[in-house]
Design a protein around this motif. Structure first.
Motif, PDB file in Angstrom:
ATOM      1  N   ASP A   1       3.923  -0.424   2.569  1.00  0.00           N
ATOM      2  CA  ASP A   1       5.296   0.083   3.117  1.00  0.00           C
ATOM      3  C   ASP A   1       5.585   1.221   2.278  1.00  0.00           C
ATOM      4  O   ASP A   1       6.387   2.077   2.827  1.00  0.00           O
ATOM      5  CB  ASP A   1       6.336  -1.097   2.736  1.00  0.00           C
ATOM      6  CG  ASP A   1       6.340  -2.373   3.723  1.00  0.00           C
ATOM      7  OD1 ASP A   1       5.420  -2.382   4.815  1.00  0.00           O
ATOM      8  OD2 ASP A   1       6.807  -3.604   3.443  1.00  0.00           O
ATOM      9  N   TYR A   2       5.428   1.128   1.073  1.00  0.00           N
ATOM     10  CA  TYR A   2       5.728   2.525   0.186  1.00  0.00           C
ATOM     11  C   TYR A   2       4.946   3.447   0.624  1.00  0.00           C
ATOM     12  O   TYR A   2       5.292   4.796   0.919  1.00  0.00           O
ATOM     13  CB  TYR A   2       5.300   2.169  -1.312  1.00  0.00           C
ATOM     14  CG  TYR A   2       5.954   3.177  -2.168  1.00  0.00           C
ATOM     15  CD1 TYR A   2       7.212   3.034  -2.851  1.00  0.00           C
ATOM     16  CD2 TYR A   2       5.221   4.407  -2.405  1.00  0.00           C
ATOM     17  CE1 TYR A   2       7.618   3.936  -3.509  1.00  0.00           C
ATOM     18  CE2 TYR A   2       5.633   5.331  -3.224  1.00  0.00           C
ATOM     19  CZ  TYR A   2       6.914   5.130  -3.789  1.00  0.00           C
ATOM     20  OH  TYR A   2       7.494   6.116  -4.459  1.00  0.00           O
ATOM     21  N   ALA A   3       3.607   3.330   0.707  1.00  0.00           N
ATOM     22  CA  ALA A   3       2.516   4.422   1.232  1.00  0.00           C
ATOM     23  C   ALA A   3       3.077   4.749   2.660  1.00  0.00           C
ATOM     24  O   ALA A   3       3.137   6.102   2.994  1.00  0.00           O
ATOM     25  CB  ALA A   3       1.396   4.062   1.272  1.00  0.00           C
ATOM     26  N   GLU A   4       3.319   4.087   3.548  1.00  0.00           N
ATOM     27  CA  GLU A   4       3.686   4.331   5.062  1.00  0.00           C
ATOM     28  C   GLU A   4       5.286   5.244   4.992  1.00  0.00           C
ATOM     29  O   GLU A   4       5.250   6.226   5.552  1.00  0.00           O
ATOM     30  CB  GLU A   4       4.434   2.916   5.841  1.00  0.00           C
ATOM     31  CG  GLU A   4       4.479   3.257   7.241  1.00  0.00           C
ATOM     32  CD  GLU A   4       4.747   2.131   8.014  1.00  0.00           C
ATOM     33  OE1 GLU A   4       5.342   2.232   9.046  1.00  0.00           O
ATOM     34  OE2 GLU A   4       4.572   1.089   7.432  1.00  0.00           O
ATOM     35  N   ALA A   5       6.096   5.048   4.019  1.00  0.00           N
ATOM     36  CA  ALA A   5       7.033   5.686   3.828  1.00  0.00           C
ATOM     37  C   ALA A   5       6.788   7.129   3.051  1.00  0.00           C
ATOM     38  O   ALA A   5       7.580   7.993   3.346  1.00  0.00           O
ATOM     39  CB  ALA A   5       8.349   5.034   2.982  1.00  0.00           C
ATOM     40  N   PHE A   6       6.198   7.225   1.882  1.00  0.00           N
ATOM     41  CA  PHE A   6       5.824   8.390   1.312  1.00  0.00           C
ATOM     42  C   PHE A   6       4.734   9.359   1.706  1.00  0.00           C
ATOM     43  O   PHE A   6       5.023  10.516   1.770  1.00  0.00           O
ATOM     44  CB  PHE A   6       5.302   7.874  -0.040  1.00  0.00           C
ATOM     45  CG  PHE A   6       5.260   9.016  -1.049  1.00  0.00           C
ATOM     46  CD1 PHE A   6       6.309   9.210  -1.844  1.00  0.00           C
ATOM     47  CD2 PHE A   6       4.033   9.787  -1.212  1.00  0.00           C
ATOM     48  CE1 PHE A   6       5.920  10.215  -2.877  1.00  0.00           C
ATOM     49  CE2 PHE A   6       3.903  10.715  -2.257  1.00  0.00           C
ATOM     50  CZ  PHE A   6       5.073  10.942  -3.096  1.00  0.00           C
ATOM     51  N   ASP A   7       3.713   8.994   2.184  1.00  0.00           N
ATOM     52  CA  ASP A   7       2.550   9.683   2.652  1.00  0.00           C
ATOM     53  C   ASP A   7       3.029  10.845   3.813  1.00  0.00           C
ATOM     54  O   ASP A   7       2.472  11.698   3.638  1.00  0.00           O
ATOM     55  CB  ASP A   7       1.459   8.848   3.374  1.00  0.00           C
ATOM     56  CG  ASP A   7       0.666   8.078   2.175  1.00  0.00           C
ATOM     57  OD1 ASP A   7       0.982   8.337   0.829  1.00  0.00           O
ATOM     58  OD2 ASP A   7      -0.231   7.301   2.472  1.00  0.00           O
ATOM     59  N   PRO A   8       3.779  10.293   4.652  1.00  0.00           N
ATOM     60  CA  PRO A   8       4.181  11.511   5.641  1.00  0.00           C
ATOM     61  C   PRO A   8       5.112  12.743   5.447  1.00  0.00           C
ATOM     62  O   PRO A   8       5.328  13.429   6.170  1.00  0.00           O
ATOM     63  CB  PRO A   8       4.646  10.693   7.038  1.00  0.00           C
ATOM     64  CG  PRO A   8       4.574   9.211   6.622  1.00  0.00           C
ATOM     65  CD  PRO A   8       4.475   9.302   5.128  1.00  0.00           C
ATOM     66  N   ILE A   9       5.678  12.517   4.295  1.00  0.00           N
ATOM     67  CA  ILE A   9       6.783  13.263   3.820  1.00  0.00           C
ATOM     68  C   ILE A   9       6.563  14.883   4.117  1.00  0.00           C
ATOM     69  O   ILE A   9       7.022  15.632   4.614  1.00  0.00           O
ATOM     70  CB  ILE A   9       7.283  13.077   2.274  1.00  0.00           C
ATOM     71  CG1 ILE A   9       8.091  11.814   2.288  1.00  0.00           C
ATOM     72  CG2 ILE A   9       8.172  14.241   1.836  1.00  0.00           C
ATOM     73  CD1 ILE A   9       8.057  11.519   0.810  1.00  0.00           C
TER      74      ILE A   9
END
Length: 212
Positions: free
Chosen positions: A141-149
């Motif tokens: 969940d964290y990666a899904e929110a962070f990576d596309p920034i």
């Protein structure tokens, strides 16, 4: 004949009195310890090696190290105006790694990266976002929110994107210091080699804007 020589002398004086226009571009690297040269010998940091690579390829550019070890995206935003002077042509933004390591809110990181990029673009400065990926131990969940920034912000503000600053270096013990997180001198060379085409594209944008 004397009158002709006098006129020629006046023309020569007129030409030589006009200062030559400097073609050297100023590129600021705004980031954290990954670009600050953490525990590296003098001259082995990313900005210094990037400067050498660009010079070798014939670019007239001054690369300024505005990296601060431990900096988060919040810290980068707070020092943006004095880290990036009015004579800056382009900026590489390398921030967010410490946000993820500390498990800070991806939404907060997004807001900071977007504000940094927006303010630079509003000043007419070309931007290359050097992206970061979230540590996988923080969960999907964290990666899904962070990576596309970084891709999202680059698209929204017409900035260039290098998706992952540590591409080819992350998790390779031969290219990192003993802490496993910071590139060693060889690791910096790999980063510079991989990011160089995007940096050249960044400088081309500046030159195209200056010529128009």
């Amino acid at each position: 004949m004397n009158r002709f020589l006098a006129c020629l002398a006046l023309l020569f004086i007129g030409f030589t009195s006009v200062p030559a226009r400097s073609e050297t571009l100023k590129l600021v690297v705004l980031g954290d310890s990954l670009v600050a040269g953490y525990q590296l010998p003098a001259g082995d940091g990313f900005p210094e090696k990037l400067q050498a690579a660009l010079t070798e390829k014939g670019h007239s550019v001054e690369v300024v190290n505005a990296g601060v070890s431990g900096d988060t995206s919040t810290g980068g935003l707070s020092r943006l105006d004095w880290s990036v002077g009015p004579d800056t042509d382009a900026v590489i933004v390398e921030l967010g790694a410490n946000d993820a390591l500390r498990g800070l809110s991806p939404e907060g990181t997004r807001q900071n990266i977007e504000e940094i990029t927006r303010r630079l673009r509003d000043r007419g400065i070309e931007v290359l976002l050097a992206g970061m990926l979230a540590p996988r131990n923080l969960g999907p969940d964290y990666a899904e929110a962070f990576d596309p920034i970084y891709a999202d912000v680059a698209k929204a503000h017409d900035a260039l994107l290098y998706p992952f600053f540590l591409d080819g270096v992350a998790l390779d013990p031969d290219l990192n210091l003993a802490d496993g997180m910071h590139p060693n001198s060889q690791g910096v060379e790999v980063i510079v080699e991989k990011i160089l085409p995007e940096v050249e594209a960044l400088l081309a944008r500046v030159q195209s804007s200056n010529d128009s």
